[in-house]
Scaffold this active site. Structure first.
Site, PDB file in Angstrom:
ATOM      1  CB  SER A  27      -6.150  -2.038  -3.658  1.00 28.17           C
ATOM      2  OG  SER A  27      -5.713  -2.567  -4.844  1.00 28.17           O
ATOM      3  CB  SER A  43      -5.081  -6.116   1.041  1.00 25.05           C
ATOM      4  OG  SER A  43      -6.229  -5.317   0.916  1.00 25.05           O
ATOM      5  CE  LYS A  44      -0.671   0.554   2.871  1.00 22.21           C
ATOM      6  NZ  LYS A  44       0.488   0.054   3.621  1.00 22.21           N
ATOM      7  N   GLY A  45      -5.514  -0.071   1.807  1.00 21.97           N
ATOM      8  CA  GLY A  45      -6.700   0.778   1.749  1.00 21.97           C
ATOM      9  C   GLY A  45      -6.320   2.228   1.927  1.00 21.97           C
ATOM     10  CG  ASP A 101       0.210   3.239   5.489  1.00 28.11           C
ATOM     11  OD1 ASP A 101       1.187   2.477   5.527  1.00 28.11           O
ATOM     12  OD2 ASP A 101       0.153   4.199   4.703  1.00 28.11           O
TER      13      ASP A 101
END
Ligand code: NAD
Length: 476
Positions: free
Chosen positions: A61, A106-108, A149
Site C-alpha cells: 500500500s 507505505s506498508k506491505g 516488520d
C-alpha cells in the site's frame, strides 16, 4: 482484540487524524488529500511446495507520495488484510514526517504464518512475493523501499535485496531497494535493535522533563520503574533488554502469545527470550508466576506499560482496567481510538506509536543513505578525529608530567577520549538526536497550545503540518 463495536484499525487512525486536523486551518481538500491512501496493490500468486500449488495473498500500500521513495515494512502474519496495511501505511507517512526521514508512507503484508514453513520454503515464497512487487516498481531504491516488520527480519530483507539485484543486474544502487539487511549484505550496524533502542531513547527523553513526568503522576528517573512489556519479539525484546540492563528498570511482566509471566522482583529478559526460543512460549519458565490469559497482565499495576506486539490490544473492553500511568506504544496501533479516549480521560499519558517506534525507520534512513553513498559511516573521518584527539592528549600528558602543577588525567580518560566514532556510535548518536528533537517538537505543541492536551494530537499536528507544507511546495 478489539470488539465488534470498535472502528477498524484504519478508521481508528483516521479518527485520530481527524481530531488533530479539526484544530488546524488547512485549505479545503488538502486535508482529504493527506488522509486518503493513494493506492493499494493486491497480489495473489502460487508457489509449488510440498507437492502442490499454494496460493498466497499479499499487499503493498502507498499512502502518500509527497516524498519519494515511500517507505514501510513488510509484515508476514495471518491477520494481514487491506485495512491493516493501509492503516500502517498512513502511520508511516506521519512517522516519517515527524522524525524528518525524507520518505512518503507505505506498508506491505503477506498473509502467511511464517512458523508453518521451513526456511527453504519461506525463501521461495518471499522471493516470489518480492518478484511480483519488483516488476511493478513497488520495490525500488528510488520509489519504494521496504523494511522488516512483524514476522520478518534481516533474513527476509537479504532475500528481497538479492531478488531485486537478479532482476536489475546493472542498477548500481540495488542494495538501497530494501533496508534492515544483515550487515554483511549491505545493512548497517545497529538496525536490528533500532526500534527497541528508539523506545529506550524516547523514554530517556521523556524522563528529562519534570513537567511531563508529573503529568503522568510519576516522579524520579527511569531507575527502579516497574515495566510491563507485551511481545518479546524484535522490538519488545530490545526495548526490555536495554531498559533493564542500562536504565535500571524492573520488568515485572512479560506477555507473549501463550500467556504472561509476572514477577514483582523483575524478570531476566535474556533468560525469558532464550526460553521462548526453545519452548515456543513462556509457559513453564521456572521463575515468576505464569497466567494463561496473558492480556490480563496489561491491567496490572506498573509505572510504564509497553505494548510491543500488535494492534488493537488495548480497546474499549479493557481500557478502563488499565492502571499504567504511562504507556509507550512500541507496536503500531496497540490502542484503539475508543480506548485512547478512555485512557486520556483517566489522565494516562500515552507516548504515541508514530513517535515511539520511529527508531526503525530512522536507522533505515541511515542504511539507505549508506547504500546510496557506497561507503560506511565513519570510514573517512574516524582516524583523523583520533589523531586530533591524540594531539590534545599529548599536550595534557606533558602538563601532567609537571609535578608542580599537581594534577593528572583521570584513569580511563585517554582511552575513551582517543576513540573516534565508528558506524555503530554514529548510528546511535543520529538516532538519539532524532528521538530527542522529535519529542521536543511534540511537547512544544502539547504544552504550548491551549487546545492540545495529549502527545498523540501534538504528534499529528506536527506531522500533518509538515506533510501539508510539502504538498503546498508542490503547488497543491
Ligand atoms: P516480531 O514478529 O519480531 O515480534 C512480535 C512478538 O509479539 C512475537 O514475540 C510474538 O510472539 C508476540 N505476539 C504475537 N501475538 C501476541 C499476542 N496476542 N500477545 C502477546 N504477544 C504476542 O515483530 P516486531 O518486529 O517486534 O513488531 C512488533 C510491533 O512493532 C508491530 O506492531 C510492528 O508493526 C511494530 N514495529 C516494528 C518495527 C521493526 O523495526 N521491526 C518498527 C516499527 C514498528
Amino acid at each position: 482484540m478489539a470488539t465488534a463495536k470498535e472502528p477498524s484499525f484504519r478508521e481508528s487512525v483516521d479518527l485520530m487524524f481527524n481530531r488533530a486536523v479539526a484544530l488546524m486551518d488547512l485549505p479545503p481538500g488538502l486535508e482529504e488529500k493527506i488522509r486518503v491512501c493513494n493506492a493499494t496493490y493486491t497480489v495473489r500468486f502460487g508457489v509449488r511446495l510440498r507437492g502442490q500449488i499454494h496460493t498466497f495473498t499479499g499487499y503493498r500500500s502507498v499512502h502518500s507520495e509527497h516524498m519519494e521513495p515511500v517507505k514501510g515494512g513488510i509484515r508476514f502474519a495471518m491477520s494481514v488484510n487491506q485495512d491493516e496495511v493501509e492503516a500502517l501505511a498512513a502511520l508511516m507517512t506521519y512517522k516519517c514526517a515527524l522524525v524528518e526521514a525524507p520518505f512518503g508512507g507505505s506498508k506491505g503484508g503477506l498473509r502467511i504464518d511464517p512458523r508453518e514453513w521451513d526456511e527453504n520454503e519461506l525463501e521461495r515464497i518471499t522471493r516470489r512475493f518480492a518478484y511480483e512487487l519488483i516488476k511493478r516498481d513497488l520495490i525500488n531504491p528510488s520509489q519504494n523501499v521496504p523494511a522488516p516488520d512483524m514476522g520478518t527480519g534481516e533474513r527476509e530483507m537479504a532475500w528481497i535485496a538479492d531478488q531485486y539485484k537478479r532482476m536489475n543486474t546493472t542498477d548500481i544502487n540495488s542494495r538501497a531497494c530494501v533496508t534492515g539487511k544483515p550487515v554483511n549484505a549491505g545493512g548497517i550496524q545497529g538496525r536490528t535493535e533500532a526500534t527497541g533502542r528508539g523506545v529506550q531513547y524516547a523514554l530517556q527523553e521523556f524522563f528529562r522533563h519534570p513537567e511531563d513526568i508529573k503529568a503522568a503522576g510519576l516522579s524520579g528517573t527511569l531507575d527502579g520503574k516497574k515495566v510491563i512489556i507485551q511481545g518479546l519479539g524484535n522490538v519488545g525484546y530490545h526495548a526490555a533488554k536495554f531498559l533493564s540492563e542500562e536504565d535500571g528498570c524492573k520488568i515485572t511482566a512479560i506477555i507473549e502469545r501463550d500467556g504472561a509471566l509476572i514477577s514483582d522482583t523483575g524478570l531476566d529478559v535474556e533468560a525469558v527470550r532464550n526460553w521462548i526460543a526453545k519452548h515456543d512460549g513462556v509457559n513453564g519458565y521456572p521463575e515468576g508466576k505464569y497466567i494463561k490469559e496473558g492480556a490480563k497482565a496489561l491491567e496490572l499495576e506498573c509505572d510504564i506499560l509497553i505494548p510491543a506486539a500488535m494492534e488493537g490490544v488495548i480497546n474499549i473492553s479493557n481500557a478502563a482496567n488499565v492502571k499504567a500511568p504511562l504507556i509507550i506504544e512500541a507496536a503500531n496501533g496497540p490502542i484503539t481510538a475508543g480506548a485512547d479516549e478512555i485512557l486520556r480521560e483517566k489522565g494516562c499519558v500515552i507516548i504515541p506509536d508514530m513517535y515511539a517506534n520511529a527508531g526503525g525507520v530512522t536507522v533505515s534512513y541511515f542504511e539507505w543513505v549508506k547504500n546510496l553513498s557506497h561507503i560506511r559511516f565513519g570510514r573517512m573521518g574516524r582516524r583523523q578525529e583520533e589523531s586530533r584527539h591524540q594531539l590534545l592528549v599529548d599536550e595534557l600528558e606533558q602538563l601532567s608530567a609537571d609535578k608542580e602543577l599537581g594534577w593528572t588525567l583521570t584513569p580511563g580518560f585517554k582511552q575513551k577520549y582517543l576513540r573516534g566514532a565508528g558506524e555503530l556510535e554514529l548510528v546511535r548518536s543520529g538516532l538519539d538526536d532524532t528521538m530527542r528533537a522529535a519529542y521536543q517538537s511534540m511537547r512544544e505543541v502539547w504544552h504550548g497550545r491551549e487546545d492540545t492536551h495529549d502527545l498523540r494530537t501534538a504528534a499529528y499536528l506536527v506531522s500533518i503540518g509538515k506533510v501539508a507544507a510539502s504538498y503546498r511546495a508542490l503547488g497543491l
